[in-house]
Design a protein around this motif. Structure first.
Motif, PDB file in Angstrom:
ATOM      1  N   ILE A 199      -0.398   4.541  -9.528  1.00  0.00           N
ATOM      2  CA  ILE A 199       0.673   4.731  -8.544  1.00  0.00           C
ATOM      3  C   ILE A 199       0.076   5.313  -7.273  1.00  0.00           C
ATOM      4  N   GLY A 200       0.201   4.588  -6.179  1.00  0.00           N
ATOM      5  CA  GLY A 200      -0.337   5.029  -4.900  1.00  0.00           C
ATOM      6  C   GLY A 200      -0.444   3.856  -3.951  1.00  0.00           C
ATOM      7  N   ASN A 201      -0.618   4.113  -2.671  1.00  0.00           N
ATOM      8  CA  ASN A 201      -0.699   3.017  -1.707  1.00  0.00           C
ATOM      9  C   ASN A 201      -1.787   3.237  -0.665  1.00  0.00           C
ATOM     10  N   GLY A 202      -2.851   3.974  -1.065  1.00  0.00           N
ATOM     11  CA  GLY A 202      -3.937   4.235  -0.134  1.00  0.00           C
ATOM     12  C   GLY A 202      -5.299   3.951  -0.727  1.00  0.00           C
ATOM     13  N   THR A 203      -6.335   4.362   0.014  1.00  0.00           N
ATOM     14  CA  THR A 203      -7.714   4.136  -0.399  1.00  0.00           C
ATOM     15  C   THR A 203      -8.035   4.847  -1.705  1.00  0.00           C
ATOM     16  N   PHE A 204      -7.470   6.033  -1.883  1.00  0.00           N
ATOM     17  CA  PHE A 204      -7.703   6.800  -3.107  1.00  0.00           C
ATOM     18  C   PHE A 204      -7.203   6.019  -4.321  1.00  0.00           C
ATOM     19  N   THR A 246       2.791   0.457  -5.600  1.00  0.00           N
ATOM     20  CA  THR A 246       2.959   1.186  -4.341  1.00  0.00           C
ATOM     21  C   THR A 246       4.302   1.908  -4.271  1.00  0.00           C
ATOM     22  N   ASP A 247       5.163   1.682  -5.274  1.00  0.00           N
ATOM     23  CA  ASP A 247       6.459   2.351  -5.348  1.00  0.00           C
ATOM     24  C   ASP A 247       7.295   2.150  -4.087  1.00  0.00           C
ATOM     25  N   GLY A 248       7.340   0.925  -3.628  1.00  0.00           N
ATOM     26  CA  GLY A 248       8.154   0.586  -2.462  1.00  0.00           C
ATOM     27  C   GLY A 248       7.503   0.871  -1.135  1.00  0.00           C
ATOM     28  N   LYS A 249       6.287   1.427  -1.149  1.00  0.00           N
ATOM     29  CA  LYS A 249       5.586   1.765   0.101  1.00  0.00           C
ATOM     30  C   LYS A 249       4.796   0.560   0.605  1.00  0.00           C
ATOM     31  N   ASP A 250       4.438   0.611   1.887  1.00  0.00           N
ATOM     32  CA  ASP A 250       3.655  -0.451   2.508  1.00  0.00           C
ATOM     33  C   ASP A 250       2.291  -0.568   1.817  1.00  0.00           C
ATOM     34  N   ASP A 251       1.812  -1.802   1.621  1.00  0.00           N
ATOM     35  CA  ASP A 251       0.558  -2.005   0.907  1.00  0.00           C
ATOM     36  C   ASP A 251      -0.592  -2.429   1.820  1.00  0.00           C
ATOM     37  N   ALA A 252      -0.449  -2.207   3.131  1.00  0.00           N
ATOM     38  CA  ALA A 252      -1.474  -2.646   4.083  1.00  0.00           C
ATOM     39  C   ALA A 252      -2.822  -1.971   3.830  1.00  0.00           C
ATOM     40  N   GLU A 253      -2.811  -0.661   3.567  1.00  0.00           N
ATOM     41  CA  GLU A 253      -4.065   0.058   3.328  1.00  0.00           C
ATOM     42  C   GLU A 253      -4.703  -0.396   2.024  1.00  0.00           C
ATOM     43  N   VAL A 254      -3.874  -0.661   1.021  1.00  0.00           N
ATOM     44  CA  VAL A 254      -4.383  -1.148  -0.260  1.00  0.00           C
ATOM     45  C   VAL A 254      -5.049  -2.509  -0.072  1.00  0.00           C
ATOM     46  N   THR A 264       4.597  -4.091  -5.184  1.00  0.00           N
ATOM     47  CA  THR A 264       5.188  -3.209  -4.176  1.00  0.00           C
ATOM     48  C   THR A 264       6.616  -2.771  -4.501  1.00  0.00           C
ATOM     49  N   ARG A 265       7.142  -3.162  -5.648  1.00  0.00           N
ATOM     50  CA  ARG A 265       8.524  -2.803  -5.980  1.00  0.00           C
ATOM     51  C   ARG A 265       8.694  -1.295  -6.204  1.00  0.00           C
TER      52      ARG A 265
END
Length: 304
Positions: free
Chosen positions: A147-152, A171-179, A197-198
């Motif tokens: 669960i997360g939407n960043g580099t980490f 991504t729990d609904g968050k933007d996935d651009a960084e992923v 991304t849901r």
């Protein structure tokens, strides 16, 4: 790139440590990313030398400027891993670049974040983990999610991709651009990782209800899972401590009066150690950690 010392975190603790190390004529780098807790402080009225108070963001910026003016290398990059290559050598990975040093000071603060998802707290240690390196081994050839939407989150998923049967980043609904950007930089990992991304509605238990069984999304569809790893935001002190096997007191790092941890050459200071979460304590502990690290590195050089 090699240094005598690497400091992770550019808040009052990290910068204070760096000032002492640089003045001791050692080669030091400060690596930091994300928003500091200090930056979020509207005004600080209880710190020595500012009769009218000072905005947290200004104090934070002043510290980094002071370090740069002294010739300290300050690198804005997200640290995703610290690895012990030997008892006297560590590698710090950040934004695809490896930095090495015989000693590291952790001054990141403690950024452990728990998502507001039903069931997460209930299943912690029962299938919900905060460290892929620590617990990934237990999920060999099993289905896991991060669960997360960043580099980490991508770094944790990439580690698990070599162990688990399947890995899904939620991504729990968050933007996935960084992923997407991080996965594009690592095609071999991208082949083994799925991104969903849901919005996650809840974590549910398995047939016995004792361990994680999967997640249910806001659209009422479910994804069966054996394990869930949380990697929100950027890695904090507790995340690095678990990777390095450092002793913890709750979510805070255990350090002695010299800010030394139980690992050779690893020091910790400031909010990472818990206690009074104030600038004055962070500055003091940063100074102690810096001087202790100087003593440690000089000892290694003398022994060579």
């Amino acid at each position: 790139m090699s240094y005598d010392l690497i400091i992770i975190g550019a808040g009052p603790a990290g910068i204070s440590a760096a000032l002492y190390v640089k003045r001791a004529n050692l080669n030091v780098a400060v690596i930091y990313s994300g928003e500091s807790q200090l930056e979020k402080a509207h005004k600080i009225d209880n710190y020595y030398g500012f009769p009218q108070g000072i905005a947290g963001a200004d104090l934070y910026a002043n510290g980094i400027a002071q370090a740069k003016n002294l010739g300290i290398e300050v690198i804005n990059a997200e640290v995703t891993n610290i690895q012990m290559d030997s008892p006297t050598q560590y590698t710090v990975s950040a934004n695809g670049t490896d930095y090495s040093a015989p000693s590291v000071i952790l001054a990141t603060g403690n950024k452990k974040l728990r998502p507001l998802i039903d069931g997460i707290a209930e299943f912690e240690t029962k299938g919900v983990s905060y460290c892929a390196i620590c617990d990934g081994f237990f999920y060999r050839k099993k289905n896991v999610a991060v669960i997360g939407n960043g580099t980490f989150a991508v770094a944790e998923a990439s580690h698990l991709a070599h162990i688990a049967a399947s890995v899904t980043i939620l991504t729990d609904g968050k933007d996935d651009a960084e992923v997407k950007a991080a996965l594009a930089a690592d095609p071999s990992a991208a082949e083994k990782i799925t991104v969903d991304t849901r919005k996650v509605a809840k974590v549910y238990g398995n047939e016995t209800g004792i361990k994680v069984g999967g997640v249910t999304f806001a659209d009422n569809e479910s994804l069966a899972l054996d394990g869930i790893f949380v990697a929100l935001g950027s890695a904090g002190a507790a995340d690095f401590a678990k990777k390095l096997g450092l002793a913890l007191n709750g979510d805070s790092i255990s350090a002695d009066e010299k800010m030394a941890t139980n690992a050779p050459g690893i020091f910790s200071c400031g909010n990472a150690n818990g206690g009074l979460l104030q600038v004055c304590k962070a500055v003091y502990e940063g100074g102690v950690a810096g001087l202790s690290a100087v003593e440690y590195v000089r000892g290694l050089k003398k022994a060579q």
